[in-house]
Design a protein around this motif. Structure first.
Motif, short mmCIF file in Angstrom:
data_model
loop_
_atom_site.label_atom_id
_atom_site.label_comp_id
_atom_site.label_asym_id
_atom_site.label_seq_id
_atom_site.Cartn_x
_atom_site.Cartn_y
_atom_site.Cartn_z
N ARG A 122 -47.78 15.32 54.11
CA ARG A 122 -47.98 14.94 52.54
C ARG A 122 -48.60 16.04 51.63
NH1 ARG A 122 -50.50 9.51 51.41
NH2 ARG A 122 -51.23 10.73 50.10
N ARG A 145 -38.00 3.94 59.00
CA ARG A 145 -38.96 2.82 58.52
C ARG A 145 -40.10 3.51 58.69
NH1 ARG A 145 -37.21 -1.03 61.81
NH2 ARG A 145 -38.45 -0.38 64.24
N SER A 146 -40.51 4.47 59.65
CA SER A 146 -41.83 5.54 59.83
C SER A 146 -41.64 6.56 59.02
CB SER A 146 -41.65 6.08 60.91
OG SER A 146 -40.73 6.93 60.66
N ALA A 149 -42.32 5.48 53.15
CA ALA A 149 -43.36 5.99 52.56
C ALA A 149 -43.26 6.98 51.81
CB ALA A 149 -45.06 5.74 53.23
N ILE A 178 -48.56 12.03 39.87
CA ILE A 178 -50.14 11.66 39.92
C ILE A 178 -50.87 11.88 41.78
CG2 ILE A 178 -51.71 9.26 40.17
CD1 ILE A 178 -49.95 10.08 37.68
N SER A 179 -50.27 12.00 42.71
CA SER A 179 -50.38 11.98 43.91
C SER A 179 -49.57 12.92 44.80
CB SER A 179 -51.47 11.33 44.46
OG SER A 179 -50.62 9.65 45.21
N ALA A 193 -48.55 10.46 46.89
CA ALA A 193 -47.86 9.02 47.24
C ALA A 193 -47.76 8.29 46.09
CB ALA A 193 -48.75 8.16 47.42
N ARG A 209 -43.26 -8.61 48.44
CA ARG A 209 -44.02 -7.38 47.65
C ARG A 209 -42.62 -6.33 47.99
NH1 ARG A 209 -47.57 -6.45 53.41
NH2 ARG A 209 -47.52 -4.21 52.24
N SER A 264 -49.06 -5.32 39.06
CA SER A 264 -51.04 -5.04 39.89
C SER A 264 -50.74 -6.23 41.41
CB SER A 264 -51.82 -3.97 38.81
OG SER A 264 -52.95 -5.39 38.79
N MET A 265 -51.59 -7.29 40.17
CA MET A 265 -52.37 -8.21 41.56
C MET A 265 -51.32 -8.92 42.24
SD MET A 265 -54.63 -10.13 38.22
CE MET A 265 -53.39 -10.91 37.80
N PHE A 266 -50.21 -8.99 42.24
CA PHE A 266 -49.33 -9.50 42.76
C PHE A 266 -48.92 -8.85 44.00
CE2 PHE A 266 -45.21 -11.47 44.73
CZ PHE A 266 -45.98 -12.21 44.93
N SER A 267 -49.62 -9.96 45.54
CA SER A 267 -49.25 -9.08 46.41
C SER A 267 -50.44 -7.78 46.94
CB SER A 267 -47.94 -9.13 46.93
OG SER A 267 -47.31 -10.19 46.91
N ARG A 268 -51.70 -7.83 45.96
CA ARG A 268 -51.76 -6.44 45.77
C ARG A 268 -50.52 -5.55 44.92
NH1 ARG A 268 -53.74 -8.14 51.03
NH2 ARG A 268 -55.29 -9.38 50.88
N GLY A 269 -49.55 -5.15 43.95
CA GLY A 269 -48.93 -4.47 44.08
C GLY A 269 -47.93 -4.68 44.43
N PHE A 282 -55.65 0.52 37.17
CA PHE A 282 -54.26 2.02 37.07
C PHE A 282 -53.53 1.23 37.94
CE2 PHE A 282 -57.84 3.99 35.33
CZ PHE A 282 -57.60 4.73 34.13
#
Lengths: 533, 533
Positions: free
Chosen positions: B90, B143-144, B147, B182-183, B185, B271, B292-297, B333
């Motif tokens: 990271r 998979r790992s 992200a 932004i970051s 991630a 998702r 942002s809301m659907f399935s927590r984003g 955000f």
């Protein structure tokens, strides 16, 4: 990793007392005390102001970075007082948050100013000819560093306390403290505070210096637990506006979340308000979601009052509500600033609810920690009788496990998937029973045994692991087999649920007790186990 | 910093063609091509597999980290092909995202597997004895690292394209590309794609490999711009389910957001779905909030069709809806994965709407960039006549400025506050006029001139800066003075709005053209300017 295995870093603005508190805290904890500025001075052979004069701020920061990195590598856990700018750098802050417990000492700007006036020496960034100029510089410095000072695992409001009292407060908190680091901008702690929820909430709220504060709960919890929390918050100068939800799963919808937001808006909430959520999963999920939405996110504190909330739901930053029949279809990842876990709050739960919460604790043991599972085997009868000390220990260890998994995989990418052990079949059973037949924990209990059997059929899960798991769950009074009447419906829900991921389901199975992995299985393989009984 | 000033890093899974595409891209851009693995091998004097064998993966990663850091410091902008694991770390990913443009090459797992079978050499992490084992290792590795591979400024789906075509696609995109970090991630790009919105949207969606895709717009925009976007998405294999909002500010509420979420839920969204928001601020704010809301984003792509959306609203990750009369009181955000800015979409806007959008562009110039302000002075008559080439340039420079400010202050802590130049008085005027008298841009225009006068009264803003600002705004056809009928109401809204921050308002003022700062002023000082006219 828990707080006790780590270095303690004291962080916060200049003039807040990091050195004095650090020395007192080190004495209290019988640890070595280290002052980062002093170490830098010793290595450089000159004072901090002299380093600033000779090498500029970049030169000083470089020295500071390597000095802190070297300290973080030392084996003996110490108490380390940082400088007022040490963790402004995001990369170094990230390292500090992941390698240590970061305690932030805070105070109102006028308190800091008063302290600096009393002892103005050796602070090159706010050193000025006149008090007015110093005040202006300090204000600008605090504003530009506000985001950095807002990050730490544990924040302490120092305004009204003597250094020894601050050290004592920190020492007590750290006794049951699990730090959780999401990113360089987002870290907090889970406070294990048996019998002490009210005081912990008040301390945590006060350390956030809110403009206004709010408390969301439901009618049942309010009758049992509200008064002491409100009293403690009021004593701390933060009497909350209380919002009482009707309670119950049907109320976990976007209208409830909006009603909270409306109450916030009509009671002077702003971006610096704090919301406390006191209750079960419906309250913490709904109120946390409202906090995520209001002004694009305000700070909140989660205070779960159910065992399942303490061991699972309140840790990990998930908030949300249901969309008609779709559970948690709407929501946000919005981590609280603190989670206060007081197992004694669960004493008013029904035995069935407590058992259901323990199912998630057994899950944590089964996927991560075989010695915790052995502890369950040894203490299962006491746990079945809701023995308070045993419940407290089950909660504590579950919190440590969940926190560790969340920290390693905050975005729920891969590792966190193993937390779904038992949940694939569990969700299918909950849906098949229209969320009436089983509690979540009961459905997960059946789901875990089914997953163990699927693992056995795949040749991954040993026989004795299946048997031990079923034995503990049964002894806790949890169901371990799907009733015949629900099996067909559960299998068809399983298929419907997974149709978009192709013909295979990614399924969590146990390799041995305390170790989980994922395998792709066909629906038929799961169906065989469920339908075969 | 724009894309053209930086190194280009090609990132993505092993076997995706980073080296081949990188060489072609370097030729196309007349840049030097560097292959990180080759550089490491040269320095170590042995091959990558030999380094893995001798020093283990940690040894290789250490070499990789220092090699990349050294390359990032070089002045001559190059094209650099990374290894398949380089940016998994990271901290290094964060450095790469902030110091370079990171282009992610992606492909479906089966495509990668086919390419690796054709050329299996020198990839120690997936090197295996049997094809089955290699496939399993590759699956686990992808998979790992999912992200890490999901992060980059620009993602390209390489499945169906030859390396030269991929290089050409990247080169074309980079011609008008502003990276935004932004970051570690969260990074993406603003694509300046004049006349090419449809193709850019389709490319961007395809590179996200969505399960299902959605497009939210309103009735007016749908009639003007929907067909080509849907056609391009369909050609790319991602025909969207289209959701048409009624449109208009009254519809910017939580019910609209919920109706979008309902449509998502009832049309197979999960998702991994992607949502495209095509329209003005009401559409992008509401649809972005639903995403942002659907399935927590879920992921989304913003396609503003108004000048004000292009220069301001769609950049910065703010989404939200109104709560009754409280503008944007509810929101999140939630940064999109890409912003597609095509100034030609604004050709159907009314002249008044275009002028209003330009007010925000003038603001960017006034607070950050004096040469951009001079450009406004030179081209004001052409801009007042909505000359397309001039509009495009105004949009481009505004995007660069806004992106830069957001990147330096993603959480809206301090720096980003200067973007509120003109907005304190502007909001008071909008409220006083019940959002009917003035558009947002018109209110901000008056607010900027008021802020300049307040700055002048404080002795901070020079006379000629006030005059130049007013002159440009007037020449654009924007109002610069509050009408007498609204002044009293605006002042009282100003006071009510700020009552909780104490008696002083933090106010953005100009020190000179192109440079803003904040000052604490009393309401009376602002009131004097407003009421004095």
């Amino acid at each position: 990793m828990t707080g006790r295995d780590r270095h303690l870093l004291l962080w916060g603005p200049t003039g807040v007392g990091k050195t004095t508190v650090g020395a007192a805290l080190a004495t209290r904890l019988s640890r070595r005390f280290l002052d980062l500025d002093r170490i830098i001075e010793d290595e450089a052979g000159r004072s901090v102001p002299a380093i600033f004069a000779a090498e500029g701020e970049p030169g000083f920061r470089e020295r500071e970075r390597s000095a802190l990195r070297a300290l973080l590598k030392r084996d003996e856990e110490s108490v380390i007082a940082l400088g007022g700018g040490t963790l402004v750098d995001r990369a170094l802050r990230d390292e500090a948050l992941r390698g240590a417990v970061v305690v932030t000492l805070l105070a109102a700007p006028r308190v800091i100013e008063a302290r600096l006036s009393a002892s103005p020496m050796g602070r090159p960034l706010v050193d000025s000819a006149t008090p007015e100029e110093r005040s202006a510089r300090l204000g600008a410095l605090l504003r530009s560093r506000a985001a950095a000072y807002a990050v730490g695992h544990l924040a302490i409001a120092t305004d009204a306390l003597e250094p020894v009292a601050i050290a004592e407060t920190i020492a007590v908190r750290l006794g049951g403290f699990v730090p959780l680091t999401i990113s360089a901008a987002n870290a907090y702690g889970v406070h294990l505070a048996p019998g002490a929820a009210a005081g912990s909430v008040a301390e945590s709220v006060a350390a956030q210096y809110p403009t206004t504060s709010f408390l969301v709960t439901d009618a049942t919890v309010a009758a049992l637990h509200l008064d002491p929390v409100v009293a403690a918050m009021s004593r701390a100068g933060h009497a909350p506006h209380v919002i009482v939800l009707p309670g119950g799963e049907p109320g976990k919808n976007i209208d409830s979340a909006r009603s909270i937001v409306r109450e916030l808006a009509s009671h002077d909430a702003d971006r610096k308000s704090v919301l406390v959520a006191l209750g079960g999963g419906v309250v913490t999920d709904t109120a946390g979601f409202a906090a995520s939405m209001f002004s694009r996110g305000i700070r909140w504190v989660a205070v779960p009052t159910t065992i399942i909330g303490m061991v699972d739901a309140a840790i990990g930053g998930k908030t949300g509500v249901n969309l008609e029949h779709a559970k948690n279809a709407i929501g946000a990842f919005h981590h609280p600033r603190a989670v206060i876990v007081d197992a004694s709050l669960s004493r008013t739960e029904s035995p069935r609810a407590i058992r259901s919460g323990l199912a998630e604790a057994v899950k944590s043991a089964a996927i991560i920690d075989s010695s915790f599972f052995e502890w369950f085997e040894e203490n299962v009868s006491g746990l079945a009788a809701s023995d308070p000390a045993l419940l407290e220990n089950a909660v504590r260890r579950s919190v440590e496990i969940k926190t560790d998994v969340v920290e390693r995989d905050p975005d729920e990418q891969d590792l966190r998937a193993i937390l779904n052990f038992g949940h694939t079949v569990g969700h299918a059973l909950e849906t098949a029973g229209r969320y009436e037949t089983f509690t979540h924990g009961e459905a997960v209990s059946i789901g875990m045994v089914a997953a163990a059997k699927v693992g056995r059929a795949l040749g991954v899960t040993p026989d004795d692991v299946c048997e031990r798991l079923a034995r503990v769950l049964e002894a806790l009074g949890l169901p371990t087999e799907a009733p015949a009447s629900l099996r067909e419906a559960a299998v068809s829900h399983l298929m419907a649920d997974k149709k978009r991921e192709g013909s295979k389901i990614r399924f969590v199975v146990l390799e041995r007790m305390g170790r989980a992995t994922t395998r792709h299985v066909t629906e038929a393989q799961v169906g065989d186990v469920l339908l075969g009984g």
